[in-house]
Every structure is written in C-alpha cells, then in structure tokens.
Design a protein around this motif. Sequence first.
Motif, PDB file in Angstrom:
ATOM      1  N   ASN A 247       2.730  -4.115 -10.122  1.00  0.00           N
ATOM      2  CA  ASN A 247       2.657  -4.451  -8.910  1.00  0.00           C
ATOM      3  C   ASN A 247       1.335  -5.297  -8.471  1.00  0.00           C
ATOM      4  N   ILE A 248       1.273  -6.080  -7.786  1.00  0.00           N
ATOM      5  CA  ILE A 248       0.363  -6.939  -7.558  1.00  0.00           C
ATOM      6  C   ILE A 248      -1.010  -6.292  -6.938  1.00  0.00           C
ATOM      7  N   ARG A 249      -0.945  -4.996  -6.103  1.00  0.00           N
ATOM      8  CA  ARG A 249      -1.848  -4.432  -5.769  1.00  0.00           C
ATOM      9  C   ARG A 249      -2.537  -3.923  -6.867  1.00  0.00           C
ATOM     10  N   VAL A 250      -1.859  -3.273  -7.966  1.00  0.00           N
ATOM     11  CA  VAL A 250      -2.468  -2.925  -9.276  1.00  0.00           C
ATOM     12  C   VAL A 250      -3.219  -3.670 -10.033  1.00  0.00           C
ATOM     13  N   GLU A 251      -2.475  -5.046  -9.973  1.00  0.00           N
ATOM     14  CA  GLU A 251      -3.040  -6.101 -10.830  1.00  0.00           C
ATOM     15  C   GLU A 251      -4.429  -6.358 -10.004  1.00  0.00           C
ATOM     16  N   ALA A 252      -4.637  -6.370  -8.721  1.00  0.00           N
ATOM     17  CA  ALA A 252      -5.732  -6.734  -7.975  1.00  0.00           C
ATOM     18  C   ALA A 252      -7.019  -5.627  -8.309  1.00  0.00           C
ATOM     19  N   TYR A 253      -6.337  -4.444  -8.157  1.00  0.00           N
ATOM     20  CA  TYR A 253      -7.715  -3.481  -8.556  1.00  0.00           C
ATOM     21  C   TYR A 253      -7.928  -3.279 -10.017  1.00  0.00           C
ATOM     22  N   GLY A 254      -7.034  -3.618 -10.631  1.00  0.00           N
ATOM     23  CA  GLY A 254      -7.080  -3.630 -12.367  1.00  0.00           C
ATOM     24  C   GLY A 254      -7.965  -4.793 -12.798  1.00  0.00           C
TER      25      GLY A 254
ATOM     26  N   GLU B 291     -10.464   0.487  -2.027  1.00  0.00           N
ATOM     27  CA  GLU B 291      -9.996   0.040  -0.808  1.00  0.00           C
ATOM     28  C   GLU B 291      -8.383  -0.972  -1.364  1.00  0.00           C
ATOM     29  N   LEU B 292      -8.445  -1.271  -2.238  1.00  0.00           N
ATOM     30  CA  LEU B 292      -7.139  -2.214  -2.936  1.00  0.00           C
ATOM     31  C   LEU B 292      -6.384  -1.032  -3.281  1.00  0.00           C
ATOM     32  N   ALA B 293      -6.723  -0.004  -3.950  1.00  0.00           N
ATOM     33  CA  ALA B 293      -5.739   1.038  -4.536  1.00  0.00           C
ATOM     34  C   ALA B 293      -5.291   1.871  -3.210  1.00  0.00           C
ATOM     35  N   SER B 294      -5.540   1.873  -2.085  1.00  0.00           N
ATOM     36  CA  SER B 294      -5.183   2.502  -0.725  1.00  0.00           C
ATOM     37  C   SER B 294      -4.259   1.800   0.043  1.00  0.00           C
ATOM     38  N   LYS B 295      -2.861   2.109   0.114  1.00  0.00           N
ATOM     39  CA  LYS B 295      -2.024   1.139   0.876  1.00  0.00           C
ATOM     40  C   LYS B 295      -1.913   1.740   2.370  1.00  0.00           C
ATOM     41  N   SER B 296      -1.484   3.089   2.367  1.00  0.00           N
ATOM     42  CA  SER B 296      -1.018   3.534   3.677  1.00  0.00           C
ATOM     43  C   SER B 296      -2.331   4.196   4.380  1.00  0.00           C
TER      44      SER B 296
ATOM     45  N   ALA C 189     -14.203 -12.872 -11.789  1.00  0.00           N
ATOM     46  CA  ALA C 189     -14.149 -12.515 -10.225  1.00  0.00           C
ATOM     47  C   ALA C 189     -13.213 -13.368  -9.350  1.00  0.00           C
ATOM     48  N   ARG C 190     -13.408 -14.797  -9.857  1.00  0.00           N
ATOM     49  CA  ARG C 190     -12.284 -15.758  -9.497  1.00  0.00           C
ATOM     50  C   ARG C 190     -11.064 -15.507  -9.434  1.00  0.00           C
ATOM     51  N   ARG C 191     -10.344 -14.645 -10.936  1.00  0.00           N
ATOM     52  CA  ARG C 191      -9.132 -14.276 -10.892  1.00  0.00           C
ATOM     53  C   ARG C 191      -8.737 -13.102 -10.141  1.00  0.00           C
ATOM     54  N   ALA C 192      -9.652 -12.247  -9.858  1.00  0.00           N
ATOM     55  CA  ALA C 192      -9.481 -11.099  -9.028  1.00  0.00           C
ATOM     56  C   ALA C 192      -9.232 -11.662  -7.436  1.00  0.00           C
ATOM     57  N   GLU C 193     -10.079 -12.662  -7.216  1.00  0.00           N
ATOM     58  CA  GLU C 193     -10.017 -13.429  -5.815  1.00  0.00           C
ATOM     59  C   GLU C 193      -8.441 -13.876  -5.470  1.00  0.00           C
ATOM     60  N   ARG C 194      -8.059 -14.377  -6.688  1.00  0.00           N
ATOM     61  CA  ARG C 194      -6.515 -15.011  -6.668  1.00  0.00           C
ATOM     62  C   ARG C 194      -5.627 -13.947  -6.647  1.00  0.00           C
ATOM     63  N   ARG C 195      -5.883 -13.038  -7.141  1.00  0.00           N
ATOM     64  CA  ARG C 195      -4.938 -11.723  -7.009  1.00  0.00           C
ATOM     65  C   ARG C 195      -4.926 -11.105  -5.587  1.00  0.00           C
ATOM     66  N   ILE C 196      -6.110 -10.967  -5.088  1.00  0.00           N
ATOM     67  CA  ILE C 196      -6.191 -10.473  -3.942  1.00  0.00           C
ATOM     68  C   ILE C 196      -5.564 -11.348  -2.808  1.00  0.00           C
ATOM     69  N   ILE C 197      -5.622 -12.646  -2.835  1.00  0.00           N
ATOM     70  CA  ILE C 197      -5.142 -13.445  -2.055  1.00  0.00           C
ATOM     71  C   ILE C 197      -3.792 -13.441  -1.948  1.00  0.00           C
ATOM     72  N   THR C 198      -2.962 -13.236  -3.336  1.00  0.00           N
ATOM     73  CA  THR C 198      -1.706 -12.963  -3.320  1.00  0.00           C
ATOM     74  C   THR C 198      -1.223 -11.521  -2.660  1.00  0.00           C
TER      75      THR C 198
ATOM     76  N   ASP D 105      -2.561 -10.311  -0.376  1.00  0.00           N
ATOM     77  CA  ASP D 105      -2.753 -10.496   1.153  1.00  0.00           C
ATOM     78  C   ASP D 105      -1.548 -11.292   1.649  1.00  0.00           C
ATOM     79  N   ARG D 106      -0.835 -12.129   0.948  1.00  0.00           N
ATOM     80  CA  ARG D 106       0.265 -12.728   1.571  1.00  0.00           C
ATOM     81  C   ARG D 106       1.440 -11.852   2.044  1.00  0.00           C
ATOM     82  N   ASN D 107       1.622 -10.601   1.462  1.00  0.00           N
ATOM     83  CA  ASN D 107       2.425  -9.699   1.560  1.00  0.00           C
ATOM     84  C   ASN D 107       2.171  -8.246   2.154  1.00  0.00           C
ATOM     85  N   GLU D 108       0.723  -7.834   1.975  1.00  0.00           N
ATOM     86  CA  GLU D 108       0.128  -6.966   2.531  1.00  0.00           C
ATOM     87  C   GLU D 108      -1.477  -7.086   2.961  1.00  0.00           C
ATOM     88  N   LYS D 109      -1.658  -6.632   4.327  1.00  0.00           N
ATOM     89  CA  LYS D 109      -2.860  -7.360   4.941  1.00  0.00           C
ATOM     90  C   LYS D 109      -4.167  -6.677   3.832  1.00  0.00           C
ATOM     91  N   VAL D 110      -4.956  -7.689   3.671  1.00  0.00           N
ATOM     92  CA  VAL D 110      -6.320  -7.282   3.084  1.00  0.00           C
ATOM     93  C   VAL D 110      -7.477  -7.595   4.004  1.00  0.00           C
TER      94      VAL D 110
END
Length: 175
Positions: free
Chosen positions: A25-32, A70-75, A125-134, A136-141
């Motif tokens: 999941n992109i959320r897991v990828e971001a916090y990973g 924060e990234l690992a917390s959805k609801s 850090a730049r890769r993490a940013e790209r994952r976070i932006i991805t 954010d397209r589906n779930e607000k960050v």
Amino acid sequence: MSISTKAGDKGETSLWSGERVPKDNIRVEAYGTIDELNAFLSDAKHYVKSQKVQQILKEVQNDLFKIAGELASKSKSYVHPIEEIDVERITNYVYGFEGELNLKGFVIPGNTLQSSKLDICRTIARRAERRIITLDRNEKVSETLKKYINRLSDLLFIMARFEENLEGKVEYKKW
C-alpha cells in the motif's frame, strides 16, 4: 510478547490506527521510506565531523518518528503530528548553513565520506517525498508534513556541503 506476531505472513500489515492494508500500500511505502531514511541517518550520524550536524541529525530522527506515525494513521488523528514549528526549525538551520557557505554553483556531491552519507540520505528523503505526494493524491496528507519533508532534503544537502567545507572539499561542476 514477541515482535514476531505472524499477522503479516499473508502480505498485510496493521496501520497505527488499526486498519489492515496490503504491505505494498502506498501509505506503507511512504512510512517505510521514512523508516529507511531514519536508518540511513543513524549511519551518517557516526561519520559527520560537526557536533552541530550530529545534533541536528538527532532532532531530525525524532521528527521522523512523528512523520512515520502520522503516515501510519489513517482514520484517527495522530497524537504527535509534525508541526509548523518543526518546519521553521529546520528551515532556519538551512538559512544558517547557507549564510556560512555562500555556495556559488552546482556542487558535485560526495567529496568526503560524511557528505556522501548525507547525500544518500537526501536522495532517500526525496523518494519519501515522492511517495508522500502519491499518497496525497488519494488520501489527504498534512500540508505541514509535506513542507517538512520538502525542506528536509534541502537541509541534508546543505549539511553535506557544510561537512565538505570543513575539509575544504566543496567541488563545483565545471561547464
């Protein structure tokens, strides 16, 4: 209680907020990726020469726990989100290093062992940013979290140059 729960054996993991999601999941990828960055920062911390840079790296590592949580917390609202004061703190570090360095062109990275370690962290850090932006397209960050991660790569870049400067090894691209 063991850290090996076997709950993820079928390719799912639990978010901090309790939901089960696939491990890719992109959320897991971001916090990973934030976790990966934290591990590489722990390595870099052992090589940097400046006590100031070492202290900032420790602060950033603590911030990354807030970001990962924060990234690992959805609801649920996360209890310890990254805050605007955190963004301001690292932005001010960037300004401080810029004032000391006076960079004047494109820099070839990695001219010392410690700067190369920091440059690797910058790219993660730049890769993490790209994952976070991805994500954010589906779930607000949080906008604050996005600002922090963007600023963090600037900070890692400028600290790498600071470390090179300590040894007179900042090298500019010759055109």
